[in-house]
Design a protein around this motif. Sequence first.
Motif, PDB file in Angstrom:
ATOM      1  N   GLU A  45     -73.753 -88.332  59.917  1.00 28.83           N
ATOM      2  CA  GLU A  45     -74.608 -87.748  60.918  1.00 28.83           C
ATOM      3  C   GLU A  45     -73.547 -87.641  62.446  1.00 28.83           C
ATOM      4  OE1 GLU A  45     -79.160 -87.359  60.616  1.00 28.83           O
ATOM      5  OE2 GLU A  45     -78.515 -89.127  61.440  1.00 28.83           O
ATOM      6  N   LEU A  46     -73.493 -86.518  62.996  1.00 30.52           N
ATOM      7  CA  LEU A  46     -72.810 -86.494  64.264  1.00 30.52           C
ATOM      8  C   LEU A  46     -73.686 -86.461  65.326  1.00 30.52           C
ATOM      9  CD1 LEU A  46     -70.178 -83.894  62.612  1.00 30.52           C
ATOM     10  CD2 LEU A  46     -69.985 -86.396  62.990  1.00 30.52           C
ATOM     11  N   TYR A  47     -73.628 -87.248  66.323  1.00 31.99           N
ATOM     12  CA  TYR A  47     -74.606 -87.413  67.546  1.00 31.99           C
ATOM     13  C   TYR A  47     -74.077 -86.955  68.989  1.00 31.99           C
ATOM     14  CZ  TYR A  47     -76.768 -90.288  64.010  1.00 31.99           C
ATOM     15  OH  TYR A  47     -77.212 -90.827  62.940  1.00 31.99           O
ATOM     16  N   VAL A  54     -78.411 -83.530  67.088  1.00 33.67           N
ATOM     17  CA  VAL A  54     -77.734 -84.217  66.055  1.00 33.67           C
ATOM     18  C   VAL A  54     -77.434 -83.133  64.957  1.00 33.67           C
ATOM     19  CG1 VAL A  54     -78.212 -85.780  63.606  1.00 33.67           C
ATOM     20  CG2 VAL A  54     -79.318 -86.043  66.217  1.00 33.67           C
ATOM     21  N   TRP A  55     -75.895 -83.343  64.295  1.00 35.34           N
ATOM     22  CA  TRP A  55     -75.540 -82.418  63.211  1.00 35.34           C
ATOM     23  C   TRP A  55     -75.690 -82.955  61.887  1.00 35.34           C
ATOM     24  CZ3 TRP A  55     -73.438 -82.700  68.231  1.00 35.34           C
ATOM     25  CH2 TRP A  55     -73.388 -81.935  68.947  1.00 35.34           C
ATOM     26  N   LYS A  60     -81.336 -83.475  57.722  1.00 33.71           N
ATOM     27  CA  LYS A  60     -80.429 -83.566  56.720  1.00 33.71           C
ATOM     28  C   LYS A  60     -79.160 -84.482  57.051  1.00 33.71           C
ATOM     29  CE  LYS A  60     -81.503 -78.890  55.394  1.00 33.71           C
ATOM     30  NZ  LYS A  60     -81.272 -77.641  55.026  1.00 33.71           N
ATOM     31  N   VAL A  61     -78.385 -84.734  56.064  1.00 30.52           N
ATOM     32  CA  VAL A  61     -77.027 -85.624  56.568  1.00 30.52           C
ATOM     33  C   VAL A  61     -76.041 -84.842  55.704  1.00 30.52           C
ATOM     34  CG1 VAL A  61     -78.218 -87.759  56.652  1.00 30.52           C
ATOM     35  CG2 VAL A  61     -77.406 -86.979  54.330  1.00 30.52           C
ATOM     36  N   TYR A  62     -74.887 -85.130  56.213  1.00 29.20           N
ATOM     37  CA  TYR A  62     -73.594 -84.903  55.266  1.00 29.20           C
ATOM     38  C   TYR A  62     -73.254 -85.822  54.065  1.00 29.20           C
ATOM     39  CZ  TYR A  62     -72.632 -81.736  59.125  1.00 29.20           C
ATOM     40  OH  TYR A  62     -72.566 -80.724  60.418  1.00 29.20           O
ATOM     41  N   TYR A  63     -73.080 -85.317  52.965  1.00 29.83           N
ATOM     42  CA  TYR A  63     -73.240 -86.519  51.808  1.00 29.83           C
ATOM     43  C   TYR A  63     -71.469 -86.434  51.441  1.00 29.83           C
ATOM     44  CZ  TYR A  63     -74.406 -88.898  47.473  1.00 29.83           C
ATOM     45  OH  TYR A  63     -74.432 -89.778  46.499  1.00 29.83           O
ATOM     46  N   LEU A  64     -71.033 -87.493  51.304  1.00 24.78           N
ATOM     47  CA  LEU A  64     -69.600 -87.642  50.687  1.00 24.78           C
ATOM     48  C   LEU A  64     -69.545 -88.644  49.607  1.00 24.78           C
ATOM     49  CD1 LEU A  64     -69.358 -87.029  54.038  1.00 24.78           C
ATOM     50  CD2 LEU A  64     -67.079 -87.857  53.599  1.00 24.78           C
ATOM     51  N   ILE A  82     -69.289 -86.510  71.418  1.00 25.78           N
ATOM     52  CA  ILE A  82     -69.910 -86.571  70.152  1.00 25.78           C
ATOM     53  C   ILE A  82     -69.514 -87.612  69.190  1.00 25.78           C
ATOM     54  CG2 ILE A  82     -70.262 -85.455  67.655  1.00 25.78           C
ATOM     55  CD1 ILE A  82     -69.548 -82.625  69.343  1.00 25.78           C
ATOM     56  N   CYS A  83     -70.015 -88.634  68.684  1.00 26.35           N
ATOM     57  CA  CYS A  83     -69.719 -89.678  67.939  1.00 26.35           C
ATOM     58  C   CYS A  83     -70.273 -89.502  66.496  1.00 26.35           C
ATOM     59  CB  CYS A  83     -70.646 -90.878  68.568  1.00 26.35           C
ATOM     60  SG  CYS A  83     -70.229 -91.087  70.186  1.00 26.35           S
ATOM     61  N   TYR A  84     -69.544 -90.065  65.639  1.00 25.28           N
ATOM     62  CA  TYR A  84     -69.922 -90.105  64.145  1.00 25.28           C
ATOM     63  C   TYR A  84     -70.752 -91.453  63.869  1.00 25.28           C
ATOM     64  CZ  TYR A  84     -65.987 -92.796  62.734  1.00 25.28           C
ATOM     65  OH  TYR A  84     -65.058 -93.981  62.813  1.00 25.28           O
ATOM     66  N   GLY A  85     -71.705 -91.245  63.130  1.00 25.61           N
ATOM     67  CA  GLY A  85     -72.344 -92.260  62.270  1.00 25.61           C
ATOM     68  C   GLY A  85     -72.312 -92.018  61.038  1.00 25.61           C
ATOM     69  N   ALA A  86     -72.052 -93.177  60.015  1.00 27.95           N
ATOM     70  CA  ALA A  86     -71.998 -92.968  58.730  1.00 27.95           C
ATOM     71  C   ALA A  86     -72.359 -94.345  58.096  1.00 27.95           C
ATOM     72  CB  ALA A  86     -70.480 -92.854  57.963  1.00 27.95           C
ATOM     73  N   TRP A  87     -72.938 -94.221  56.672  1.00 27.33           N
ATOM     74  CA  TRP A  87     -73.498 -95.349  56.303  1.00 27.33           C
ATOM     75  C   TRP A  87     -73.677 -95.085  54.785  1.00 27.33           C
ATOM     76  CZ3 TRP A  87     -76.025 -92.147  59.397  1.00 27.33           C
ATOM     77  CH2 TRP A  87     -76.892 -91.399  58.826  1.00 27.33           C
ATOM     78  N   ILE A  88     -73.564 -96.311  53.856  1.00 28.18           N
ATOM     79  CA  ILE A  88     -73.670 -96.234  52.616  1.00 28.18           C
ATOM     80  C   ILE A  88     -75.035 -95.663  52.185  1.00 28.18           C
ATOM     81  CG2 ILE A  88     -73.775 -97.603  50.486  1.00 28.18           C
ATOM     82  CD1 ILE A  88     -71.614 -99.341  51.479  1.00 28.18           C
TER      83      ILE A  88
END
Length: 125
Positions: A45-47, A54-55, A60-64, A82-88
């Motif tokens: 997600e982008l915050y 939130v984007w 919803k989330v971006y899934y990679l 804008i900061c990115y947040g990512a997690w498993i």
Amino acid sequence: MQSSIARGLAAAVFATTVILGSSVAQASDVTFAIKNSHPNAVEVELYSQDRDHVWPGGNKVYYLDDGETKTMPLSCEEGETICYGAWISGDKGTYWGVGPDNAETCDDCCYTCTGGETEEIDLVP
């Protein structure tokens, strides 16, 4: 007399336009490029740090997938941070950037909305 009223009205409209125009945020676009180098899928997600946004939004989330690179174009306000947040996926305890829900701090995970594209952000284990 009518011409002086017209000039006064025109000046008032111009002054109002200048005042209102300076307070309206200018829109811009930026594209985040993120590569998942982790062996598991990740969610992103982008915050915004300047407003409550939130984007992609809408829960919803971006899934990679593992090994996938994705570009995420978004519209933002010029100058917005804008900061990115990512997690498993399925493991919010293993994260990058500000993590899930913008809950963590980071040293190098934020970008200023000025148009263009970020360098490729590589999520490594």
